[in-house]
Design an enzyme around this catalytic site. Structure first.
Site, PDB file in Angstrom:
ATOM      1  N   LYS A 117      30.045 -20.131   4.007  1.00  0.00           N
ATOM      2  CA  LYS A 117      30.755 -19.434   4.841  1.00  0.00           C
ATOM      3  C   LYS A 117      32.187 -19.299   4.917  1.00  0.00           C
ATOM      4  O   LYS A 117      33.022 -18.601   4.830  1.00  0.00           O
ATOM      5  CB  LYS A 117      29.963 -19.315   6.320  1.00  0.00           C
ATOM      6  CG  LYS A 117      28.898 -18.842   6.429  1.00  0.00           C
ATOM      7  CD  LYS A 117      28.492 -18.969   7.912  1.00  0.00           C
ATOM      8  CE  LYS A 117      27.024 -18.365   8.073  1.00  0.00           C
ATOM      9  NZ  LYS A 117      25.863 -18.719   7.127  1.00  0.00           N
ATOM     10  N   GLU A 201      40.145 -20.900  18.464  1.00  0.00           N
ATOM     11  CA  GLU A 201      39.645 -19.428  17.996  1.00  0.00           C
ATOM     12  C   GLU A 201      39.708 -18.349  18.851  1.00  0.00           C
ATOM     13  O   GLU A 201      39.851 -18.467  20.179  1.00  0.00           O
ATOM     14  CB  GLU A 201      38.055 -19.514  17.481  1.00  0.00           C
ATOM     15  CG  GLU A 201      37.835 -20.338  16.347  1.00  0.00           C
ATOM     16  CD  GLU A 201      36.388 -20.777  16.135  1.00  0.00           C
ATOM     17  OE1 GLU A 201      36.006 -21.114  14.971  1.00  0.00           O
ATOM     18  OE2 GLU A 201      35.475 -20.005  16.817  1.00  0.00           O
ATOM     19  N   HIS A 235      20.006 -14.905  18.693  1.00  0.00           N
ATOM     20  CA  HIS A 235      20.561 -14.697  17.459  1.00  0.00           C
ATOM     21  C   HIS A 235      19.755 -13.919  16.604  1.00  0.00           C
ATOM     22  O   HIS A 235      19.884 -13.715  15.296  1.00  0.00           O
ATOM     23  CB  HIS A 235      21.048 -15.910  16.645  1.00  0.00           C
ATOM     24  CG  HIS A 235      22.094 -16.384  17.531  1.00  0.00           C
ATOM     25  ND1 HIS A 235      23.147 -16.104  18.077  1.00  0.00           N
ATOM     26  CD2 HIS A 235      22.179 -17.824  18.070  1.00  0.00           C
ATOM     27  CE1 HIS A 235      23.931 -16.867  18.909  1.00  0.00           C
ATOM     28  NE2 HIS A 235      23.281 -18.045  18.817  1.00  0.00           N
ATOM     29  N   ARG A 297      21.500  -9.034  -0.553  1.00  0.00           N
ATOM     30  CA  ARG A 297      20.192  -8.849  -0.601  1.00  0.00           C
ATOM     31  C   ARG A 297      19.986  -7.333   0.279  1.00  0.00           C
ATOM     32  O   ARG A 297      20.918  -7.314   0.946  1.00  0.00           O
ATOM     33  CB  ARG A 297      19.287  -9.810   0.095  1.00  0.00           C
ATOM     34  CG  ARG A 297      19.774 -10.393   1.206  1.00  0.00           C
ATOM     35  CD  ARG A 297      18.526 -11.006   1.810  1.00  0.00           C
ATOM     36  NE  ARG A 297      18.878 -11.915   2.731  1.00  0.00           N
ATOM     37  CZ  ARG A 297      18.701 -11.327   4.228  1.00  0.00           C
ATOM     38  NH1 ARG A 297      18.173 -10.104   4.452  1.00  0.00           N
ATOM     39  NH2 ARG A 297      19.077 -12.095   5.380  1.00  0.00           N
TER      40      ARG A 297
END
Length: 644
Positions: A117, A201, A235, A297
């Site tokens: 990531k 952040e 999630h 995918r």
């Protein structure tokens, strides 16, 4: 085009690929584990080969070398990975191509570039794809961090680098509050972790999860617009839709172009998804979305994109893998109507969405919906794999109509033999905020109690179950009389641990008078159809002592022998049992240990998840009946406490 392909997967996605391949005249080869010998995908394929030495994925569907050997043996020219298992394994892609076969998907290089990531975000920044603003540098000077926060834009989140459990974390909504919040976060971080370093952040106040479906041929790419996947629980996506509610053309263009840039930056080939986190605080804005990750995918939720665009993404995958260029250009793609997908799982919602097993005694989907399923009535939901029963997918000319069709499809879906999340999905589809399009990733958590409330069981439901239990649904002339007197019978049933008695007076083949507690329900058969106190008799099914009434998403009743009532009431708080078949990952209890109610005594791995098994009361451990690594059946005793 290939004349034969192997599908390195199982269940719903294997069936989905087989359907498209068959429509294209391409033969299919299935592989199956010990647990899947009689599965739907095996029955659908032209050929099927047993793989591995056990039901566990590591012993079957993850055996890349064996899958490749079967592909070559069968004469398949390409391998479709589906999703999950080996679909994003670049080493498997390399091995497939080394064997002279075609991998129906992206290159190993593209998968590797998006697999990490942090590295992927750096790559996306270079490609001009927006990433979540933040400061992750080593300079911990107060003025430097303050300046970074001002540059990011408030609100921001100060987070301890070594943090966890919310410690060393502060939300700052104004620049003038930053230095005090920083000092507080650093002090807590030092106390908790011995490390005062923090990162900054951007704080997304009302986050939405919107993703772009992309498709590339290795050089060029197009996007097939967006999907909104904000309706999540822990999630995990629950209901997806396309297009996203509240989407503006400006933002759709910006997100679509960002998705295409991401795909072309890595030479992407095939179907992929670029996921973005979106700030939904003040509506959707072209400057309010940021890259999270790319799934290299096909996605579980791809059908909603297919329904709004009219594109078969699996067909496109096969065509591009066979050497064709993009089947359509961007200007040729457009959105028609709205689509929803709901994920129907075998899971026990009242027990915290615990994955469930069971043999499907009944399975029916109503006309007007697309049901992508890998199981049939008679199939068993295995503890070894994801417990998905089906994806229930609908399309309509508007979002309002599509949502109404989703509600109707869920109401008309019938599943017997296992508990499901069907009522939970129905409650979501009826949620007022969701209906208005006010969706974000926190919606389910905020309203969870209302969404998981058990449907109300009404007197006519109880009477219907009792009719089935006493075999009175198909009553005939000789059913209701004995020695010229009305027949009186009774049965004991249990619903969600409540046991009740239903008594009936059979007044001929077309009339029954039921007494259940204080309620009396008169059942009359008119024109061949039963009416129970003004309600039509629902569809019913029975397997052994379990009866399912298909109303309010399926109500389950168990026929109880009155002689067994005392033994069945209350349960045994002394014994901690396995709630489903699975693998004992760890046992923490030892004989003689004093434990408190809620203490974790063992961990069971089942359905790709770990489940903590807790003490039901305070007590002392008398016996430990399982060890790490044991494979156990549902109901197996694992730990026993001493008698009170």
């Amino acid at each position: 085009m290939f004349d034969k392909i192997l599908i390195a997967n199982r269940g719903e996605i294997a069936c989905r690929v087989i359907e498209t391949a068959r429509s294209m005249g391409v033969k299919t080869v299935a592989v199956y584990s010990d647990a899947d010998r009689a599965s739907k995908h095996v029955a659908m394929a032209d050929e099927a080969f047993h793989i591995g030495h056990g039901p566990a994925p590591a012993d079957s569907y993850l055996l890349g070398d064996e899958i490749i050997a079967i592909a070559k043996q069968s004469g398949a020219k390409a391998i479709h990975p589906g999703y999950g298992f080996l679909s994003e394994n670049p080493d498997f892609v390399d091995a497939v191509e080394t064997a002279g076969l075609v991998f129906i998907g992206p290159s190993a290089d593209a998968i590797r570039k998006m697999g990490l990531k942090d590295a992927a975000k750096v790559l996306m920044e270079k490609a001009g794809v927006p990433v979540v603003p933040g400061y992750h540098g080593s300079n911990q000077d107060t003025d430097h961090l303050w300046g970074a926060a001002d540059a990011i834009g408030y609100p921001v989140l100060i987070k301890a680098v070594a943090g966890g459990g919310g410690k060393g974390m502060r939300l700052v909504e104004r620049s003038e509050d930053f230095t005090d919040a920083l000092a507080s976060a650093q002090g807590e971080a030092t106390t908790s972790f011995g490390n005062a370093d923090v990162l900054i952040e951007k704080y997304i106040q009302q986050p939405r999860h919107i993703e772009i479906q992309v498709f590339g041929d290795g050089t060029h790419a197009v996007h097939l617009f967006e999907r909104d996947c904000s309706l999540q629980r822990r999630h995990q996506k629950v209901i997806e839709e396309a297009p996203a509610p509240g989407m503006t053309q400006e933002m759709r263009d910006a997100m679509g172009q960002a998705g295409v840039r991401a795909a072309e930056a890595i030479g992407y080939k095939g179907a992929g998804t670029v996921e973005f986190i979106v700030d939904g605080t003040n509506g959707l804005r072209a400057d309010g979305f940021w890259f999270m990750e790319m799934n290299t995918r096909l996605q579980v939720e791809h059908p909603v994109s297919e329904l709004i665009t009219g594109v078969d993404l699996v067909e496109w995958q096969l065509r591009v893998a066979a050497g064709e260029t993009l089947p359509a250009q961007q200007g040729e793609l457009s959105i028609t109507g709205h689509a929803f997908e709901a994920r129907l799982y075998a899971e026990d919602v009242p027990k915290g969405f615990l994955p469930a097993t069971g043999t499907l005694t009944h399975l029916h989907f109503p006309a007007g919906c697309r049901a992508d399923s890998g199981v049939r009535a008679g199939d068993t939901i295995s503890p070894w794999y994801d417990p998905m029963i089906s994806k229930v997918i609908v399309h309509g000319p508007t979002r309002e109509i599509a949502l109404s069709r989703l509600s109707q499809a869920l109401e008309g879906t019938e599943v017997g033999g296992t508990v499901t999340n069907l009522a939970f999905l129905g409650a979501l589809a009826a949620h007022a905020g969701f209906a208005k399009g006010d969706v974000d990733t926190g919606l389910i958590a905020r309203d969870l109690d209302a969404l998981v409330a058990a449907p109300e069981v009404k007197p006519h439901h109880r009477a219907a179950a009792a009719m089935q239990a006493l075999d009175l649904v198909e009553a005939t002339w000789d059913t209701g009389f004995t020695l010229w007197a009305d027949l009186h019978r009774s049965v004991h049933l249990m619903h969600q641990d409540e046991i009740f008695e239903a008594m009936v007076e059979v007044d001929g083949p077309d009339r029954q008078i039921w007494t259940i507690g204080e309620d009396q329900i008169v059942a009359n058969r008119i024109g061949g159809r039963w009416d129970l106190g003004g309600h039509s008799l629902p569809t019913l099914s029975q397997a052994g002592a379990r009866i399912t009434v298909y109303d309010d998403y399926g109500l389950v009743f168990d026929v109880i022998d009155p002689l067994d009532r005392d033994a069945s009431a209350g349960g045994d708080l002394n014994v901690i049992e396995a709630p489903m078949p699975g693998l004992v990952k760890a046992v923490f209890a030892k004989p003689g240990d004093a434990v408190k109610e809620g203490d974790r005594l063992a961990i069971l791995e089942a359905m790709k998840m770990e489940h903590s098994l807790l003490a039901a009361r305070d007590g002392v451990v008398a016996e430990v009946l399982a060890t790490d690594g044991d494979q156990v059946e549902a109901g197996a005793a694992l730990v026993r406490l001493e008698e009170d």
